[in-house]
Design an enzyme around this catalytic site. Structure first.
Site, PDB file in Angstrom:
ATOM      1  N   THR A  27       0.845  -1.199   0.000  1.00  0.00           N
ATOM      2  CA  THR A  27       0.000   0.000   0.000  1.00  0.00           C
ATOM      3  C   THR A  27       0.881   1.251   0.000  1.00  0.00           C
ATOM      4  O   THR A  27       1.956   1.240   0.603  1.00  0.00           O
ATOM      5  CB  THR A  27      -0.882   0.010   1.267  1.00  0.00           C
ATOM      6  OG1 THR A  27      -1.690  -1.160   1.269  1.00  0.00           O
ATOM      7  CG2 THR A  27      -1.784   1.243   1.312  1.00  0.00           C
ATOM      8  N   GLY A  81       6.127  -0.721  -0.113  1.00  0.00           N
ATOM      9  CA  GLY A  81       6.976   0.415   0.247  1.00  0.00           C
ATOM     10  C   GLY A  81       7.337   0.375   1.724  1.00  0.00           C
ATOM     11  O   GLY A  81       7.091  -0.616   2.415  1.00  0.00           O
ATOM     12  N   LYS A  93       6.953   0.638   8.926  1.00  0.00           N
ATOM     13  CA  LYS A  93       5.852   0.743   7.975  1.00  0.00           C
ATOM     14  C   LYS A  93       4.583   1.143   8.724  1.00  0.00           C
ATOM     15  O   LYS A  93       4.515   1.059   9.931  1.00  0.00           O
ATOM     16  CB  LYS A  93       5.621  -0.596   7.270  1.00  0.00           C
ATOM     17  CG  LYS A  93       6.758  -0.970   6.328  1.00  0.00           C
ATOM     18  CD  LYS A  93       6.462  -2.210   5.512  1.00  0.00           C
ATOM     19  CE  LYS A  93       5.101  -2.256   4.931  1.00  0.00           C
ATOM     20  NZ  LYS A  93       4.734  -1.093   4.108  1.00  0.00           N
ATOM     21  N   GLY A  96       0.664   4.660   6.100  1.00  0.00           N
ATOM     22  CA  GLY A  96      -0.642   4.657   5.433  1.00  0.00           C
ATOM     23  C   GLY A  96      -1.686   3.838   6.189  1.00  0.00           C
ATOM     24  O   GLY A  96      -2.764   3.562   5.653  1.00  0.00           O
ATOM     25  N   GLU A 102      -0.464  -5.617   5.710  1.00  0.00           N
ATOM     26  CA  GLU A 102       0.853  -5.674   5.071  1.00  0.00           C
ATOM     27  C   GLU A 102       1.723  -6.740   5.738  1.00  0.00           C
ATOM     28  O   GLU A 102       2.409  -7.515   5.065  1.00  0.00           O
ATOM     29  CB  GLU A 102       1.529  -4.304   5.148  1.00  0.00           C
ATOM     30  CG  GLU A 102       0.854  -3.258   4.273  1.00  0.00           C
ATOM     31  CD  GLU A 102       1.410  -1.853   4.432  1.00  0.00           C
ATOM     32  OE1 GLU A 102       1.194  -1.043   3.533  1.00  0.00           O
ATOM     33  OE2 GLU A 102       2.042  -1.563   5.464  1.00  0.00           O
TER      34      GLU A 102
HETATM   35  C1  5RP Z   1       1.420   1.955   4.369  1.00  0.00           C
HETATM   36  C2  5RP Z   1       2.883   1.809   4.320  1.00  0.00           C
HETATM   37  C3  5RP Z   1       3.601   2.390   3.148  1.00  0.00           C
HETATM   38  O1  5RP Z   1       4.331   1.386   2.527  1.00  0.00           O
HETATM   39  C4  5RP Z   1       4.532   3.479   3.623  1.00  0.00           C
HETATM   40  O2  5RP Z   1       3.782   4.425   4.368  1.00  0.00           O
HETATM   41  C5  5RP Z   1       5.251   4.152   2.467  1.00  0.00           C
HETATM   42  O3  5RP Z   1       4.341   4.878   1.711  1.00  0.00           O
HETATM   43  P1  5RP Z   1       4.757   5.723   0.436  1.00  0.00           P
HETATM   44  O4  5RP Z   1       5.184   4.758  -0.609  1.00  0.00           O
HETATM   45  O5  5RP Z   1       3.486   6.479   0.092  1.00  0.00           O
HETATM   46  O6  5RP Z   1       5.869   6.678   0.840  1.00  0.00           O
HETATM   47  O7  5RP Z   1       3.508   1.228   5.171  1.00  0.00           O
HETATM   48  O8  5RP Z   1       0.878   1.457   5.568  1.00  0.00           O
END
Ligand code: 5RP
Length: 212
Positions: A27, A81, A93, A96, A102
């Site tokens: 995500t 990510g 992580k 998001g 995840e």
């Molecule tokens: C979501 C996550 C994402 O992988 C992390 O926040 C990185 O996000 P982005 O690629 O928008 O920088 O852990 O829960």
């Protein structure tokens, strides 16, 4: 933060996808580039297991089949990510709020490919506040346990996860022993998931299109 590096990382990860695979999909904004790139090879894969409603919506828009993890068994590869990545490929992580699903999908995968831009690379985890998903009634209890451990817990007010839970972001920790902290926090009742991916780190990290 570079969105060009995120795009390059998302596109580079597609090269790790084997024909016929069921792909675990994370995500975030970097993964969004991966999903767009995956759409270009969708006829070569069986489909995906998604880690969030957000990713599922994008995957379905591309016509990529989304499977329930209970129906697939183990996955060959998971692409996601991160908010921070240390030299041992251990991660923070959950920026998001999708950390629980995840972590489940990462655990189910033989290979975890982490895609980041160079701003995410750190020597010591913890500058990015550590997200923790909690059962709502345990928010204060978990907060007090974090204070005992020297952290400063901040409730991400207004955010409800895909699982109906809440997020606490922990500020002020310099995480010298990520595995130890992950194990310790996992014992606190009310914590659903800690956003440390240290017991199961990434296997491959792509910073833009370069291997770390
Ligand atoms: C979501 C996550 C994402 O992988 C992390 O926040 C990185 O996000 P982005 O690629 O928008 O920088 O852990 O829960």
């Amino acid at each position: 933060m570079s969105s060009e590096e995120k795009r390059l990382a998302g596109e580079a990860a597609v090269k790790y996808i084997e024909d016929g695979a069921i792909v675990g999909v994370g995500t975030g904004s970097t993964v969004a580039f991966f999903i767009d790139a995956l759409a270009g090879i969708k006829d070569r894969i069986q489909g995906v297991v998604s880690s969030s409603e957000q990713s599922t919506a994008q995957l379905k828009k591309h016509g990529i089949p989304v499977f329930d993890l209970n129906a697939t068994g183990s996955l060959t590869v998971y692409v996601d990510g991160a908010d921070e990545c240390d030299p041992h490929k251990r991660l923070i992580k959950g920026g998001g709020a999708a950390l629980t699903r995840e972590k489940i999908v990462a655990q189910a995968a033989q290979k975890f490919i982490c895609i980041i831009d160079s701003s995410k690379r750190v020597d010591l985890l913890g500058k990015f506040p550590l997200p923790i998903e909690v059962i709502p009634m345990a928010r204060s209890l978990v907060g007090r346990e974090i204070v005992k451990r020297g952290g400063n817990p901040v409730w991400r007010d207004g955010v409800v996860t895909d699982n109906g839970n809440w997020i606490i972001d922990v500020h002020g920790w310099q995480i010298a022993d990520p595995v130890g902290l992950e194990n310790d926090l996992n014992q606190i009742p009310g914590i659903v998931t800690v956003g440390l991916f240290a017991r199961r780190p990434a296997d491959v990290v792509l910073i833009g299109d370069k291997l770390m």
